[in-house]
Design a protein around this motif. Structure first.
Motif, short mmCIF file in Angstrom:
data_model
loop_
_atom_site.label_atom_id
_atom_site.label_comp_id
_atom_site.label_asym_id
_atom_site.label_seq_id
_atom_site.Cartn_x
_atom_site.Cartn_y
_atom_site.Cartn_z
N HIS A 71 0.91 -1.08 -0.12
CA HIS A 71 0.16 0.02 0.01
C HIS A 71 0.94 1.17 -0.03
N ILE A 72 2.35 1.13 0.04
CA ILE A 72 3.12 2.32 -0.12
C ILE A 72 3.64 2.42 -1.34
N SER A 73 3.44 3.49 -2.15
CA SER A 73 3.96 3.67 -3.52
C SER A 73 5.02 4.88 -3.37
N ARG A 74 5.21 5.74 -2.39
CA ARG A 74 6.02 6.58 -2.33
C ARG A 74 7.22 6.24 -1.65
N PRO A 75 8.70 6.93 -2.08
CA PRO A 75 9.99 6.33 -1.23
C PRO A 75 9.88 6.73 0.33
N VAL A 76 10.48 5.90 0.98
CA VAL A 76 10.25 5.80 2.44
C VAL A 76 11.77 5.79 2.95
N LYS A 77 12.04 6.75 3.76
CA LYS A 77 13.52 6.97 4.24
C LYS A 77 13.75 6.55 5.74
N ARG A 78 12.75 6.72 6.53
CA ARG A 78 12.75 6.45 8.06
C ARG A 78 11.33 5.87 8.57
N ILE A 79 11.55 4.74 9.19
CA ILE A 79 10.60 3.97 9.61
C ILE A 79 10.63 3.69 11.12
N LEU A 80 9.51 3.72 11.88
CA LEU A 80 9.33 3.46 13.15
C LEU A 80 8.43 2.39 13.50
N GLU A 81 8.97 1.49 14.05
CA GLU A 81 7.93 0.40 14.76
C GLU A 81 7.58 0.69 16.16
N TYR A 82 6.49 1.22 16.35
CA TYR A 82 6.17 1.47 17.79
C TYR A 82 5.61 0.08 18.54
N GLY A 83 6.19 -0.47 19.34
CA GLY A 83 6.00 -1.56 19.96
C GLY A 83 6.48 -2.70 19.54
N SER A 88 3.78 14.47 5.90
CA SER A 88 3.07 13.88 4.91
C SER A 88 3.22 12.14 5.01
N GLY A 89 3.50 11.92 6.32
CA GLY A 89 3.88 10.50 6.69
C GLY A 89 2.64 9.65 6.67
N ASP A 90 2.89 8.21 6.79
CA ASP A 90 1.74 7.23 6.74
C ASP A 90 1.85 6.32 8.08
N LEU A 91 0.64 5.95 8.79
CA LEU A 91 0.68 5.21 9.77
C LEU A 91 -0.13 4.16 9.49
N PHE A 92 0.28 2.93 9.66
CA PHE A 92 -0.25 1.73 9.53
C PHE A 92 -0.54 0.97 11.05
N LEU A 105 7.08 6.75 7.90
CA LEU A 105 6.22 5.47 8.20
C LEU A 105 6.22 5.10 9.47
N ILE A 106 5.21 4.90 9.99
CA ILE A 106 4.95 4.20 11.46
C ILE A 106 4.34 2.94 11.20
N PHE A 107 4.72 1.88 11.87
CA PHE A 107 4.33 0.52 11.87
C PHE A 107 3.90 0.09 13.24
N VAL A 108 2.50 -0.30 13.61
CA VAL A 108 2.03 -0.57 14.89
C VAL A 108 1.29 -1.99 14.68
N ILE A 153 11.27 -6.82 12.49
CA ILE A 153 12.15 -5.85 11.99
C ILE A 153 12.74 -6.77 10.86
N PRO A 154 13.28 -7.87 10.73
CA PRO A 154 13.76 -8.65 9.64
C PRO A 154 12.98 -8.23 8.36
N PHE A 155 11.69 -8.38 8.40
CA PHE A 155 10.87 -8.24 7.61
C PHE A 155 10.71 -6.80 6.66
N LEU A 156 10.64 -6.13 7.96
CA LEU A 156 10.73 -4.32 7.51
C LEU A 156 12.09 -4.42 6.56
#
Length: 225
Positions: free
Chosen positions: A43-55, A140-144, A111-114, A62-65
């Motif tokens: 569901h992400i089409s734009r470039p991503v530079k920095r991801i946070l996994e909260y929790g 312009s970030g995305d949260l999942f 991008l934040i992944f929870v 992490i390996p799959f991210l």
């Protein structure tokens, strides 16, 4: 109100408990982590530079991210210090932070992944957590956010029998959307997922077509800032 689960007590056998709880669906406990990350990636089409996994817990996702988003900086946070110790040991080139330290700057992630976190958050604190995630996203970030589906009786049974879900209060999709919209997030999109075990390969093509049907084992809400 159930007492909050101390995840420090489950770091040594977390994966074993997960296999025992979900083994009927998939014998590979890594399947669920890979599935959710790949679904988010689709569901992400734009470039991503920095991801946070909260929790992030012990860092199972992490390996799959890293595989789905190569050459992207990934940071994990959690409240369980014992879990973070394992995550740092297993993923030494990833930065992990204790959520209680308050060291992360606002507006620094696109991008934040929870995954499977909100049902552990006391209801009175869910609005504050939603606001924290909003503040950490860039303009312009995305949260999942992936959560257990309360409409699925099998999911409810799994949660009721899982030791580290003793404090779980499942959150309805409309409730989660309301937390996020109240915080300021836009364009909420909800999809249901995890309909078929991976052994049902002939039915795999149906999964992306059933996102509207409220009977998947889990669901996710995708919002933007």
């Amino acid at each position: 109100m159930p007492n909050r689960v101390d995840f420090d007590k489950y770091t040594g056998n977390y994966n074993q408990l997960l296999r025992e709880s979900t083994g009927f669906f998939s014998k590979n406990d890594a399947y669920f982590a890979k599935y959710k990350v790949e679904l988010m990636r689709s569901h992400i089409s734009r470039p991503v530079k920095r991801i946070l996994e909260y929790g992030c817990g012990i860092g199972r996702n992490i390996p799959f991210l890293r595989e789905a988003f190569p050459k992207v900086e990934i940071i994990g946070t959690d409240l369980s210090r014992a879990s973070l110790e394992i995550a740092r040991r297993d993923q030494p080139d990833v930065a992990f932070f204790d959520e209680g330290d308050g060291t992360l700057s606002p507006g620094t992630f696109d991008l934040i992944f929870v995954a499977g976190v909100y049902h552990h958050i006391p209801i009175s604190e869910r609005g504050n957590v939603s606001n924290l995630l909003y503040q950490r996203l860039d303009s312009s970030g995305d949260l999942f956010i992936f959560e257990h589906n309360p409409y699925n009786p099998v999911t409810r049974r799994i949660v009721s029998n899982c030791p580290y879900d003793d404090d779980a209060i499942l959150v309805l999709p409309r409730e989660l959307r309301q937390y996020l919209k109240s915080t300021g997030f836009k364009y909420p999109r909800t999809e249901y997922c995890l309909f078929f075990p991976p052994s049902f390969t002939r039915l795999a093509w149906l999964e992306p077509r059933l996102g509207w049907f409220p009977f998947g084992g889990q669901y996710f809400v995708h919002v933007s800032k």
